[in-house]
Design a protein around this motif. Structure first.
Motif, PDB file in Angstrom:
ATOM      1  N   GLU A   1      45.861  36.902 -34.346  1.00 44.36           N
ATOM      2  CA  GLU A   1      46.533  38.161 -34.677  1.00 44.36           C
ATOM      3  C   GLU A   1      46.822  38.276 -36.179  1.00 44.36           C
ATOM      4  O   GLU A   1      46.847  39.385 -36.720  1.00 44.36           O
ATOM      5  CB  GLU A   1      47.820  38.297 -33.859  1.00 44.36           C
ATOM      6  N   ILE A   2      47.029  37.149 -36.856  1.00 42.47           N
ATOM      7  CA  ILE A   2      47.216  37.183 -38.308  1.00 42.47           C
ATOM      8  C   ILE A   2      45.961  37.739 -38.974  1.00 42.47           C
ATOM      9  O   ILE A   2      46.039  38.574 -39.887  1.00 42.47           O
ATOM     10  CB  ILE A   2      47.547  35.772 -38.838  1.00 42.47           C
ATOM     11  N   ALA A   3      44.783  37.276 -38.525  1.00 45.03           N
ATOM     12  CA  ALA A   3      43.516  37.781 -39.070  1.00 45.03           C
ATOM     13  C   ALA A   3      43.360  39.277 -38.761  1.00 45.03           C
ATOM     14  O   ALA A   3      42.918  40.056 -39.625  1.00 45.03           O
ATOM     15  CB  ALA A   3      42.349  36.991 -38.492  1.00 45.03           C
ATOM     16  N   LEU A   4      43.721  39.669 -37.559  1.00 45.63           N
ATOM     17  CA  LEU A   4      43.645  41.079 -37.190  1.00 45.63           C
ATOM     18  C   LEU A   4      44.557  41.925 -38.064  1.00 45.63           C
ATOM     19  O   LEU A   4      44.156  42.998 -38.561  1.00 45.63           O
ATOM     20  CB  LEU A   4      44.031  41.246 -35.709  1.00 45.63           C
ATOM     21  N   MET A   5      45.777  41.462 -38.297  1.00 40.00           N
ATOM     22  CA  MET A   5      46.729  42.231 -39.103  1.00 40.00           C
ATOM     23  C   MET A   5      46.310  42.298 -40.567  1.00 40.00           C
ATOM     24  O   MET A   5      46.584  43.295 -41.253  1.00 40.00           O
ATOM     25  CB  MET A   5      48.135  41.642 -38.948  1.00 40.00           C
ATOM     26  N   ALA A   6      45.615  41.265 -41.059  1.00 38.88           N
ATOM     27  CA  ALA A   6      45.095  41.312 -42.430  1.00 38.88           C
ATOM     28  C   ALA A   6      44.085  42.450 -42.565  1.00 38.88           C
ATOM     29  O   ALA A   6      44.089  43.192 -43.566  1.00 38.88           O
ATOM     30  CB  ALA A   6      44.455  39.976 -42.795  1.00 38.88           C
ATOM     31  N   ASP A   7      43.225  42.600 -41.579  1.00 38.43           N
ATOM     32  CA  ASP A   7      42.247  43.699 -41.594  1.00 38.43           C
ATOM     33  C   ASP A   7      42.949  45.057 -41.504  1.00 38.43           C
ATOM     34  O   ASP A   7      42.561  46.015 -42.175  1.00 38.43           O
ATOM     35  CB  ASP A   7      41.266  43.552 -40.442  1.00 38.43           C
ATOM     36  N   MET A   8      43.982  45.138 -40.688  1.00 34.76           N
ATOM     37  CA  MET A   8      44.711  46.405 -40.510  1.00 34.76           C
ATOM     38  C   MET A   8      45.439  46.786 -41.794  1.00 34.76           C
ATOM     39  O   MET A   8      45.509  47.958 -42.156  1.00 34.76           O
ATOM     40  CB  MET A   8      45.682  46.277 -39.322  1.00 34.76           C
TER      41      MET A   8
ATOM     42  N   GLY B   1      45.214  50.006 -47.287  1.00 32.21           N
ATOM     43  CA  GLY B   1      45.355  49.798 -48.722  1.00 32.21           C
ATOM     44  C   GLY B   1      46.490  48.873 -49.097  1.00 32.21           C
ATOM     45  O   GLY B   1      47.100  49.034 -50.166  1.00 32.21           O
ATOM     46  N   ALA B   2      46.806  47.907 -48.240  1.00 30.94           N
ATOM     47  CA  ALA B   2      47.918  46.991 -48.499  1.00 30.94           C
ATOM     48  C   ALA B   2      47.479  45.567 -48.187  1.00 30.94           C
ATOM     49  O   ALA B   2      46.385  45.321 -47.686  1.00 30.94           O
ATOM     50  CB  ALA B   2      49.124  47.367 -47.646  1.00 30.94           C
TER      51      ALA B   2
END
Length: 216
Positions: A200-207, A212-213
């Motif tokens: 989920e950390i990897a998923l949230m990095a993409d999100m 733009g953050a």
């Protein structure tokens, strides 16, 4: 000649059945197992108060509680389907895991909270960075208030940043428990938690990148 009176066969059978029933009831009073035996056995085999198993169960239950709270907050602050879906997954998964952790503490006869400092089972000394942040990665009360006041993209970005920090510390705690715990149930659950939260950390990095953050 007067015939001798005969004993009725049904009455004899009925009398025998009553006698057998009485004997069975008497026997049960001597062989009935103690209702406290299972509880005593569970208590005897429970992890020690200072064990990684008990410490992890307590600390992760608190950690998960805040993650669920943040997910509920952002769910009502955005219409974005991806963020709402992530929030829904966190609510369901972590609330369920929290219930398992508290259930094991109950089964082990251990209190659900400890007067001692959190993460002592990891050999850590933690200084809270603000009210509400009881362990590493946890948001402060002020950060939760900011999340409640935000809407739309601002709420999404703040949630993703806060949850990324939350997951990073949660994954580290889970990895420690997977290595140090003595019970199979804690080792298995902790291993699964570490893998899921890293994913989920990897998923949230993409999100965050899509908005733009970044997590920092």
């Amino acid at each position: 000649m007067t015939a001798a009176p005969r004993t009725s066969r049904p009455l004899v059978l009925a009398g025998g059945a009553v006698l057998l029933l009485a004997l069975a009831l008497i026997a049960l009073t001597f062989v009935r197992p103690s209702t406290s035996a299972p509880a005593a056995a569970a208590s005897a085999s429970a992890p020690a108060e200072s064990s990684a198993d008990v410490g992890f169960a307590r600390d992760m239950a608190v950690h998960h509680q805040q993650a669920v709270e943040m997910a509920f907050i952002v769910r009502d602050r955005t219409a974005d389907e991806a963020v709402r879906r992530l929030a829904f997954d966190i609510i369901n998964t972590q609330a369920n895991q929290r219930g398992m952790l508290l259930g094991w503490l109950e089964m082990w006869g251990r209190a659900k909270s400890s007067p001692g400092p959190p993460m002592a089972w990891m050999g850590h000394t933690f200084t809270p960075r603000g009210a509400g942040a009881l362990m590493p990665g946890m948001a402060t009360d002020a950060e939760l208030d900011r999340l409640r006041a935000a809407k739309g993209r601002d709420a999404e970005v703040l949630f993703l940043k806060l949850m990324t920090a939350h997951h990073k510390s949660g994954a580290q705690m889970a990895q420690a428990a997977a290595s140090a715990a003595k019970t199979e149930e804690i080792r298995n659950l902790a291993s699964g938690m570490a893998l899921a939260q890293k994913s989920e950390i990897a998923l949230m990095a993409d999100m965050l990148k899509e908005r733009g953050a970044s997590a920092s």
